[in-house]
Design an enzyme around this catalytic site. Structure first.
Site, PDB file in Angstrom:
ATOM      1  NE  ARG A 176      -1.623   3.264   3.687  1.00 29.93           N
ATOM      2  CZ  ARG A 176      -2.343   2.179   3.878  1.00 29.93           C
ATOM      3  NH1 ARG A 176      -3.252   1.794   2.987  1.00 29.93           N
ATOM      4  NH2 ARG A 176      -2.191   1.449   4.963  1.00 29.93           N
ATOM      5  CG  ASP A 194      -1.308  -6.064   4.152  1.00 30.09           C
ATOM      6  OD1 ASP A 194      -1.526  -5.067   3.440  1.00 30.09           O
ATOM      7  OD2 ASP A 194      -2.067  -6.436   5.059  1.00 30.09           O
ATOM      8  CG  HIS A 234      -8.795  -8.607   3.219  1.00 31.20           C
ATOM      9  ND1 HIS A 234      -7.922  -7.642   3.662  1.00 31.20           N
ATOM     10  CD2 HIS A 234      -9.356  -9.144   4.333  1.00 31.20           C
ATOM     11  CE1 HIS A 234      -7.960  -7.593   4.989  1.00 31.20           C
ATOM     12  NE2 HIS A 234      -8.827  -8.489   5.418  1.00 31.20           N
ATOM     13  CG  HIS A 236      -1.761  -1.208   1.351  1.00 33.44           C
ATOM     14  ND1 HIS A 236      -3.034  -1.271   0.825  1.00 33.44           N
ATOM     15  CD2 HIS A 236      -1.534  -2.424   1.917  1.00 33.44           C
ATOM     16  CE1 HIS A 236      -3.555  -2.468   1.079  1.00 33.44           C
ATOM     17  NE2 HIS A 236      -2.660  -3.182   1.733  1.00 33.44           N
ATOM     18  CG  HIS A 269      -1.871   3.102   8.916  1.00 35.92           C
ATOM     19  ND1 HIS A 269      -2.885   3.516   8.081  1.00 35.92           N
ATOM     20  CD2 HIS A 269      -1.919   1.750   8.925  1.00 35.92           C
ATOM     21  CE1 HIS A 269      -3.533   2.451   7.621  1.00 35.92           C
ATOM     22  NE2 HIS A 269      -2.961   1.367   8.107  1.00 35.92           N
ATOM     23  CG  ASN A 329      -6.611  -0.538   0.244  1.00 44.24           C
ATOM     24  OD1 ASN A 329      -5.576  -0.540  -0.411  1.00 44.24           O
ATOM     25  ND2 ASN A 329      -6.638  -0.868   1.517  1.00 44.24           N
TER      26      ASN A 329
HETATM   27 ZN   LIG Z   1      -5.721  -7.118   3.071  1.00 44.79          ZN
END
Ligand SMILES: [Zn+2]
Length: 433
Positions: A66, A307, A181, A64, A311, A96
Site C-alpha cells: 500500500r 495476495d 490477474h 500489497h 485494508h 496497484n
Molecule cells: Zn489480483
C-alpha cells in the site's frame, strides 16, 4: 577468528545432506559452511535451531504493501515486519498503488522507501501505463530499473492485442514474466462473490469461474504463439489449473500460483468471515479447493503466494458489496501451508520448501533467495519450528490491518528465527530490528 553467527543444531530439508542435525555457519552475509552439529567454530552470535528445520527464507511474490497511497492500511515497514515474522525474506509488491508503479522513477522511489526494512522488497511494475489497459508501459525501461514481474494486478489486461504485445516484448527481456490477474472484466463487472449459492443467498452479484478460465485460456495461446513467459496470479478455479497443467506439459512457458485461502476456504466461509472473506478472485467451491490442493502437491500449480491485501478496518467495515476485496496473509502463509499440508502428511517438507521458497523465487527472478542451505549461498534463511502450535490473532500480527481470515485458528508450525542477508530480523519469534 570467530564466525559472525552460527545456527545451532537444526535439520535440513531432504534431499540435502547431511540429514542429521547441523550447525550453519554464517560469515559476511553468506553461508560459510554447514557442519555436523557441535562442530561449528566459535561465533559472535548463536541461534538455537534444535528440533527445528533450517530452510531457505520464504518468498511471497504477491503482496500489497500500500505504498504509496494507502499507508493507513499498510506501509513498507509494517508489511516487511509481518513478512519477517512469517519467515518471508523476499516479497514482490504489486503496482496497484496510488499513483501506480509504472515508470522507472516510481520503481526507484518505492525501492528507496523500502531501504532498511526487514525483508528484501522487490517491486513489480504495471503492464500498461497507469494500469489503464490502453497502452503498454515502457517495459524495457522498467526492466532496466530491475523489474522482472509485470502485472496490472487488481485489474486484468483484457485487450488481446495489448496482452500479445506485452508477452512479445518480454521475450527479449530474459527473466521477465507477465503476471495476469485473470478475470475477464466484462464477466465480473459488479461481482462481489463467487457466482453461486452464497452470492444468491446474500443478494450480491457473482464473479463466474468462467471469467478466469477464459482469460487463462486466451493468455496461454498468446504465450504459446509469442514464446513469452506467462504467470497466473492467485489461480482459483480447477478448470483454469487444468489448462495451465496441460500447457506446461506441452512446453508453454506458463506458471501459476495459488493463495493459502484458495487452498482452504470456500464461498461458504464468507458468511462466517464477513467482508474479510471477500477477495478477487473470490473464494470458490469445495471441488475447486480439492483440485487446487492436489495441484499444489503434484506440480500442476507452482507456488504459493498470499495476495496479502490489507485494508484498514474502517474500509472493511462496510456492506459486503461496498467493501474492498482482499485478505492479509504474508505473516501466516508458512504456518497455514505447513498445518494444512505437511502436518497432515499430504506434502513433504521438500515440496513445502519448493512451493513457498524455491519456485516463487525462480518465477520472479529473485536470485538471492530460495537457494538451498549450502555453503556459498546468501544467508536468507528461516528456522521453522514444526512442533509449535499457535493461535492467530489478527490484532497481534504486524499489519496495520485486521482482515486475516485465519484469526482464531490454531496452526501447527511457526517461525523461530529469520535471517536476512546473514542478519537476524526475527529471533525466537520476536522482531529483532
Ligand atoms: Zn489480483
Amino acid at each position: 577468528m570467530a564466525a559472525d553467527l552460527v545456527i545451532l543444531g537444526g535439520r535440513l530439508v531432504a534431499p540435502a545432506e547431511p540429514t542429521e542435525p547441523v550447525d550453519v555457519v554464517i560469515e559476511g552475509g553468506r553461508i560459510a559452511a554447514v557442519v555436523s552439529a557441535g562442530e561449528a567454530p566459535a561465533a559472535r552470535q548463536t541461534l538455537d535451531a534444535s528440533d527445528a528445520w533450517v530452510m531457505p527464507g520464504f518468498v511471497d511474490i504477491q503482496v500489497h504493501f500500500r505504498t504509496p497511497g494507502a499507508t493507513d492500511s499498510e506501509d513498507l515497514a509494517s508489511g516487511a515486519a509481518g513478512a519477517a515474522m512469517g519467515g518471508v525474506t523476499a516479497c514482490v509488491i504489486m503496482p496497484n498503488t496510488n499513483p501506480p508503479i509504472d515508470t522507472p522513477d516510481m520503481v526507484n522511489e518505492v525501492l528507496a522507501l523500502a531501504a532498511g526494512v526487514p525483508c528484501d522488497i522487490r517491486t513489480s511494475a504495471a503492464i500498461t501505463a497507469g494500469r489503464a489497459g490502453h497502452r503498454l508501459a515502457d517495459l524495457p525501461a522498467l526492466y532496466d530499473a530491475g523489474v522482472r514481474v509485470f502485472t496490472d494486478d487488481g485489474d486484468c489486461v483484457a485487450d488481446d492485442a495489448l496482452m500479445e504485445a506485452a508477452l512479445a516484448a518480454t521475450v527479449r527481456l530474459p527473466g521477465a514474466v507477465i503476471s495476469q490477474h485473470a478475470e475477464d472484466p466484462a464477466m465480473v463487472a459488479g461481482g462481489v462473490l463467487n457466482a453461486g449459492a452464497v452470492a444468491e443467498r446474500l443478494g450480491v452479484r457473482g464473479r463466474p469461474a468462467d471469467a478466469e478460465v477464459s482469460v487463462v485460456h486466451r493468455d496461454i495461446e498468446i504465450a504459446r504463439r509469442t514464446g513469452g513467459r506467462y504467470h497466473v496470479l492467485h489461480l482459483s478455479v480447477a478448470a483454469a489449473m487444468d489448462l495451465v497443467a496441460r500447457a506446461k506439459a506441452e512446453g508453454v512457458a506458463v506458471t501459476a500460483e495459488v493463495t493459502p485461502q484458495h487452498l482452504v476456504l470456500t464461498e461458504d466461509d464468507v458468511e462466517r468471515l464477513g467482508t474479510t472473506g471477500k477477495m478477487n478472485p473470490p473464494l470458490r467451491l469445495a471441488d475447486d479447493v480439492a483440485a487446487l490442493r492436489r495441484g499444489i502437491i503434484d506440480g500442476s500449480l507452482d507456488a504459493v503466494a498470499t495476495d496479502h491485501a490489507p485494508h484498514h478496518p474502517t474500509l472493511k467495515d462496510r456492506p459486503l458489496a461496498g467493501a474492498p476485496p482482499g485478505m492479509i496473509g504474508v505473516e501466516t502463509m508458512a504456518s497455514v501451508v505447513w498445518s494444512e499440508f505437511v502436518a497432515t502428511g499430504e506434502m513433504s517438507p521438500a515440496r513445502f520448501v519448493e512451493v513457498v521458497s524455491t519456485a516463487p523465487a525462480r518465477i520472479a527472478g529473485i536470485a538471492d533467495h530460495g537457494q538451498p542451505v549450502t555453503a556459498g549461498a546468501p544467508a536468507n534463511v528461516t528456522v521453522f519450528d514444526a512442533a509449535e502450535r499457535w493461535t492467530v490473532q489478527a490484532e497481534t500480527l504486524q499489519s496495520h490491518s485486521l482482515n486475516s481470515p485465519w484469526s482464531g485458528r490454531t496452526l501447527s508450525g511457526r517461525v523461530r528465527h529469520t535471517l536476512l542477508a546473514g542478519a537476524p530480523v526475527v529471533i525466537d519469534g520476536n522482531l529483532a530490528v
